[in-house]
Design a protein around this motif. Structure first.
Motif, mmCIF file in Angstrom:
data_model
loop_
_atom_site.group_PDB
_atom_site.id
_atom_site.type_symbol
_atom_site.label_atom_id
_atom_site.label_comp_id
_atom_site.label_asym_id
_atom_site.label_seq_id
_atom_site.Cartn_x
_atom_site.Cartn_y
_atom_site.Cartn_z
ATOM 1 N N LEU A 132 35.756 -31.311 5.541
ATOM 2 C CA LEU A 132 35.135 -30.512 4.466
ATOM 3 C C LEU A 132 34.084 -31.338 3.713
ATOM 4 C CD1 LEU A 132 35.046 -27.835 2.985
ATOM 5 C CD2 LEU A 132 36.927 -28.598 1.539
ATOM 6 N N LEU A 147 24.251 -15.091 7.285
ATOM 7 C CA LEU A 147 24.030 -16.404 7.888
ATOM 8 C C LEU A 147 23.032 -16.312 9.045
ATOM 9 C CD1 LEU A 147 25.014 -19.368 7.916
ATOM 10 C CD2 LEU A 147 26.761 -18.681 9.534
ATOM 11 N N LEU A 171 37.792 -24.703 7.812
ATOM 12 C CA LEU A 171 38.266 -23.317 7.685
ATOM 13 C C LEU A 171 39.622 -23.178 8.375
ATOM 14 C CD1 LEU A 171 37.646 -20.515 6.655
ATOM 15 C CD2 LEU A 171 36.426 -20.022 8.759
ATOM 16 N N LEU A 231 20.991 -28.878 3.153
ATOM 17 C CA LEU A 231 20.326 -27.602 3.453
ATOM 18 C C LEU A 231 19.750 -26.967 2.189
ATOM 19 C CD1 LEU A 231 19.863 -25.280 5.572
ATOM 20 C CD2 LEU A 231 21.933 -24.253 4.663
ATOM 21 N N LEU A 232 20.598 -26.797 1.165
ATOM 22 C CA LEU A 232 20.150 -26.046 -0.012
ATOM 23 C C LEU A 232 19.129 -26.829 -0.827
ATOM 24 C CD1 LEU A 232 23.561 -24.444 -1.033
ATOM 25 C CD2 LEU A 232 21.616 -23.308 0.008
ATOM 26 N N LEU A 277 31.317 -18.024 -0.924
ATOM 27 C CA LEU A 277 32.363 -19.017 -0.610
ATOM 28 C C LEU A 277 33.025 -19.520 -1.885
ATOM 29 C CD1 LEU A 277 30.529 -20.595 2.343
ATOM 30 C CD2 LEU A 277 32.952 -20.107 2.394
ATOM 31 N N HIS A 327 41.434 -32.134 6.926
ATOM 32 C CA HIS A 327 40.771 -31.092 6.135
ATOM 33 C C HIS A 327 39.752 -31.714 5.182
ATOM 34 C CE1 HIS A 327 41.247 -27.763 2.878
ATOM 35 N NE2 HIS A 327 40.183 -27.572 3.602
ATOM 36 N N ALA A 368 21.008 -18.206 1.732
ATOM 37 C CA ALA A 368 21.982 -19.310 1.878
ATOM 38 C C ALA A 368 22.724 -19.531 0.558
ATOM 39 C CB ALA A 368 21.266 -20.583 2.319
ATOM 40 N N HIS A 373 31.070 -31.181 5.697
ATOM 41 C CA HIS A 373 30.448 -29.853 5.534
ATOM 42 C C HIS A 373 29.622 -29.837 4.240
ATOM 43 C CE1 HIS A 373 29.926 -25.496 5.495
ATOM 44 N NE2 HIS A 373 30.603 -25.383 4.362
ATOM 45 N N PHE A 374 30.184 -30.397 3.182
ATOM 46 C CA PHE A 374 29.478 -30.397 1.897
ATOM 47 C C PHE A 374 28.211 -31.256 1.950
ATOM 48 C CE2 PHE A 374 33.660 -29.351 -0.528
ATOM 49 C CZ PHE A 374 33.431 -27.998 -0.328
ATOM 50 N N ILE A 419 25.421 -17.037 0.248
ATOM 51 C CA ILE A 419 26.603 -17.403 1.056
ATOM 52 C C ILE A 419 27.451 -18.398 0.255
ATOM 53 C CG2 ILE A 419 27.400 -18.579 3.149
ATOM 54 C CD1 ILE A 419 24.902 -17.554 4.561
ATOM 55 N N ARG A 463 38.624 -32.152 -5.823
ATOM 56 C CA ARG A 463 38.698 -30.684 -5.695
ATOM 57 C C ARG A 463 40.014 -30.266 -5.052
ATOM 58 N NH1 ARG A 463 37.419 -27.378 -1.571
ATOM 59 N NH2 ARG A 463 36.242 -25.451 -1.926
ATOM 60 N N VAL A 508 33.593 -25.003 10.423
ATOM 61 C CA VAL A 508 34.702 -24.413 11.193
ATOM 62 C C VAL A 508 36.012 -25.217 11.051
ATOM 63 C CG1 VAL A 508 35.461 -23.694 13.491
ATOM 64 C CG2 VAL A 508 33.105 -23.296 12.787
HETATM 65 C C1 HEM Z 1 24.444 -21.344 4.804
HETATM 66 C C2 HEM Z 1 25.683 -21.537 5.132
HETATM 67 C C3 HEM Z 1 26.756 -22.073 4.212
HETATM 68 C C4 HEM Z 1 26.703 -22.464 2.926
HETATM 69 C C5 HEM Z 1 25.516 -22.462 2.004
HETATM 70 C C6 HEM Z 1 28.040 -22.900 2.551
HETATM 71 C C7 HEM Z 1 28.397 -23.336 1.299
HETATM 72 C C8 HEM Z 1 29.663 -23.635 0.907
HETATM 73 C C9 HEM Z 1 30.065 -23.888 -0.451
HETATM 74 C C10 HEM Z 1 29.154 -23.845 -1.647
HETATM 75 C C11 HEM Z 1 31.388 -24.113 -0.464
HETATM 76 C C12 HEM Z 1 32.221 -24.518 -1.662
HETATM 77 C C13 HEM Z 1 32.857 -23.377 -2.355
HETATM 78 C C14 HEM Z 1 33.615 -23.846 -3.567
HETATM 79 O O1 HEM Z 1 34.642 -24.477 -3.402
HETATM 80 O O2 HEM Z 1 33.202 -23.569 -4.685
HETATM 81 C C15 HEM Z 1 31.825 -24.011 0.887
HETATM 82 C C16 HEM Z 1 33.109 -24.174 1.274
HETATM 83 C C17 HEM Z 1 33.537 -23.917 2.528
HETATM 84 N N1 HEM Z 1 32.767 -23.557 3.615
HETATM 85 FE FE1 HEM Z 1 30.806 -23.346 3.666
HETATM 86 N N2 HEM Z 1 28.847 -22.788 3.634
HETATM 87 C C18 HEM Z 1 28.113 -22.260 4.661
HETATM 88 C C19 HEM Z 1 28.562 -21.950 5.903
HETATM 89 C C20 HEM Z 1 29.860 -22.073 6.301
HETATM 90 C C21 HEM Z 1 30.367 -21.690 7.587
HETATM 91 C C22 HEM Z 1 29.529 -21.057 8.699
HETATM 92 C C23 HEM Z 1 31.694 -21.977 7.594
HETATM 93 C C24 HEM Z 1 32.723 -21.783 8.654
HETATM 94 C C25 HEM Z 1 32.549 -21.325 9.816
HETATM 95 C C26 HEM Z 1 32.015 -22.545 6.317
HETATM 96 C C27 HEM Z 1 33.263 -22.967 5.932
HETATM 97 C C28 HEM Z 1 33.604 -23.359 4.677
HETATM 98 C C29 HEM Z 1 34.950 -23.633 4.259
HETATM 99 C C30 HEM Z 1 36.171 -23.541 5.144
HETATM 100 C C31 HEM Z 1 34.909 -23.966 2.898
HETATM 101 C C32 HEM Z 1 36.022 -24.293 1.934
HETATM 102 C C33 HEM Z 1 37.208 -24.880 2.503
HETATM 103 C C34 HEM Z 1 38.217 -25.229 1.522
HETATM 104 O O3 HEM Z 1 38.080 -25.077 0.304
HETATM 105 O O4 HEM Z 1 39.239 -25.665 1.989
HETATM 106 N N3 HEM Z 1 30.890 -22.590 5.558
HETATM 107 N N4 HEM Z 1 30.760 -23.736 1.715
#
Ligand code: HEM
Length: 368
Positions: free
Chosen positions: A27, A111, A82, A37-38, A149, A23, A142, A30-31, A145, A310, A79
């Motif tokens: 993650l 998205l 998640l 991107l941003l 999240l 995880h 974005a 992903h970050f 989004i 975190r 993904v």
């Molecule tokens: C433009 C698209 C996206 C942006 C800007 C974005 C941004 C972020 C941000 C800012 C967080 C942190 C939230 C926080 O903890 O304060 C986050 C967490 C996360 N994002 Fe993305 N995200 C995007 C797309 C996606 C997509 C498409 C998925 C899944 C299919 C995804 C899955 C996740 C997951 C699972 C977490 C948190 C997981 C956790 O805390 O365990 N995100 N995302």
């Protein structure tokens, strides 16, 4: 009454430490992609708005071309965490997702629109049309989004407000406010700047273009880095007192959470180095390859340290409210775990090979 739904009687199919490790790694990646991107999009919008010189348009185009690819990484690297988050924190995460259901499901539509606009932005820049406003809308979408999240990831930690929210709207149309950690957490993700410093070392730019990208990119990255640092310190400072104290002195049996707290200091040190490097790149107009390599490594390490910290904050917040992530029945199916790991490593190998093919491909100059 206990606010969390009853635990699923089906045991977990793999050790909790393994699920948490996967995880955190996925993650963090992903970050990295989200920051690229941003931060990259904001800079490309500014460059295309203030068209200072032909060089700024070359830089804007170079960024925009890559952002459509970066978006695929944002999505695909979102993904896996998640899935792991749902397995580990489902009782909290599903509840908060249902409570903001209308907004949560709308992420898919937002998205798709943002993704389409990224292509429009890049396409318009390629043919010399006015594009900044298209990029700006994509950035705002974005960013929204990211906000949703952050809203969900903080709401899952506040079972004390769930009942009241459900009474206010059982449709999931009510967005919570009042969590002091929400805005700094969101801001943290909006201010990635190292991508442009990395680009300055690419051989697809001419020497002049490289110097321009390094000079401007380094200075912008240093400023974005300061915003990132401030948001991180802000987010840590507004954590509940019990979480701050548990990070220093975890409960008996969970002493390892001390190291999650230490990761916060690691993050701080790494961010300070990144800001320094960005400033050196910016003021010294450094275009050397070592700088690109250094900032890539720094970006990954920063996000790993951040994600570990975190994760500690999340686990200890939930623990203080009666949710223990380690307290689950586990019946490991080693055949399935083994098969998963073999496929995981093979997948990494294939990606490595693809990257090496890309690296060997004939270069097309950015201004072409
Ligand atoms: C433009 C698209 C996206 C942006 C800007 C974005 C941004 C972020 C941000 C800012 C967080 C942190 C939230 C926080 O903890 O304060 C986050 C967490 C996360 N994002 Fe993305 N995200 C995007 C797309 C996606 C997509 C498409 C998925 C899944 C299919 C995804 C899955 C996740 C997951 C699972 C977490 C948190 C997981 C956790 O805390 O365990 N995100 N995302």
């Amino acid at each position: 009454m206990h606010p969390f739904p009853a635990v699923d009687p089906i045991p977990l199919p793999a050790p909790i430490w393994l699920l948490k490790l996967l995880h955190i790694v996925t993650l963090a990646l992903h970050f990295v992609a989200v920051e690229m991107l941003l931060g990259g999009l904001l800079l490309a919008v500014l460059l295309s708005l203030f068209r200072g010189s032909p060089l700024s348009m070359v830089a804007a185009r170079a960024l925009a071309r890559r952002l459509t690819v970066v978006m695929t990484y944002v999505i695909n690297l979102g993904v896996p965490p998640l899935l792991f988050a749902q397995v580990l924190y489902g009782r909290a995460l599903y509840t908060s997702s249902v409570l903001i259901g209308v907004y949560w499901i709308s992420i898919i539509a937002i998205l798709m629109l943002a993704y389409w606009l990224l292509y429009q932005f890049s396409g318009r820049l390629e043919v010399g049309k006015s594009a900044w406003w298209v990029g700006l809308i994509a950035w705002l979408l974005a960013g929204s989004i990211a906000r949703l999240l952050s809203t969900n990831m903080t709401l899952m930690l506040r079972p004390e407000v769930w009942r009241e929210m459900y009474s206010a709207s059982a449709m999931g149309a009510y967005l919570p406010t009042g969590d002091p950690t929400l805005t700094p957490r969101w801001l943290l993700m909006m201010a990635g700047g190292l991508f442009i410093v990395y680009l300055a070392g690419r051989s697809t730019f001419t020497a002049d273009e490289k110097r321009f990208v390094a000079g401007l990119g380094g200075k912008v990255a240093a400023v974005f880095g300061l915003v990132y640092l401030t948001a991180g310190l802000w987010a840590a400072s507004v954590q509940p007192a019990v979480v701050k104290s548990l990070l220093v002195t975890p409960p008996a049996g969970y002493e390892f959470y001390k190291y999650f707290g230490f990761a916060g200091y690691g993050w701080l040190a790494l961010v300070a180095v990144a800001i320094l490097l960005a400033a050196i790149a910016g003021f010294g107009r450094i275009t050397a390859r070592w700088m690109s390599i250094a900032v890539v490594h720094l970006a990954v390490l920063i996000e790993i340290a951040f994600t570990v910290y975190r994760d500690g904050v999340r686990d200890l917040t939930l623990l203080s409210k009666g949710y223990n992530v380690w307290d689950r029945a586990v019946v490991t199916n080693w055949w399935v775990v083994g098969l998963f790991l073999v496929l995981f490593v093979a997948g990494l190998g294939v990606i490595g090979w693809l990257v090496s093919v890309m690296a060997r491909a004939k270069k097309v100059m950015e201004a072409a």
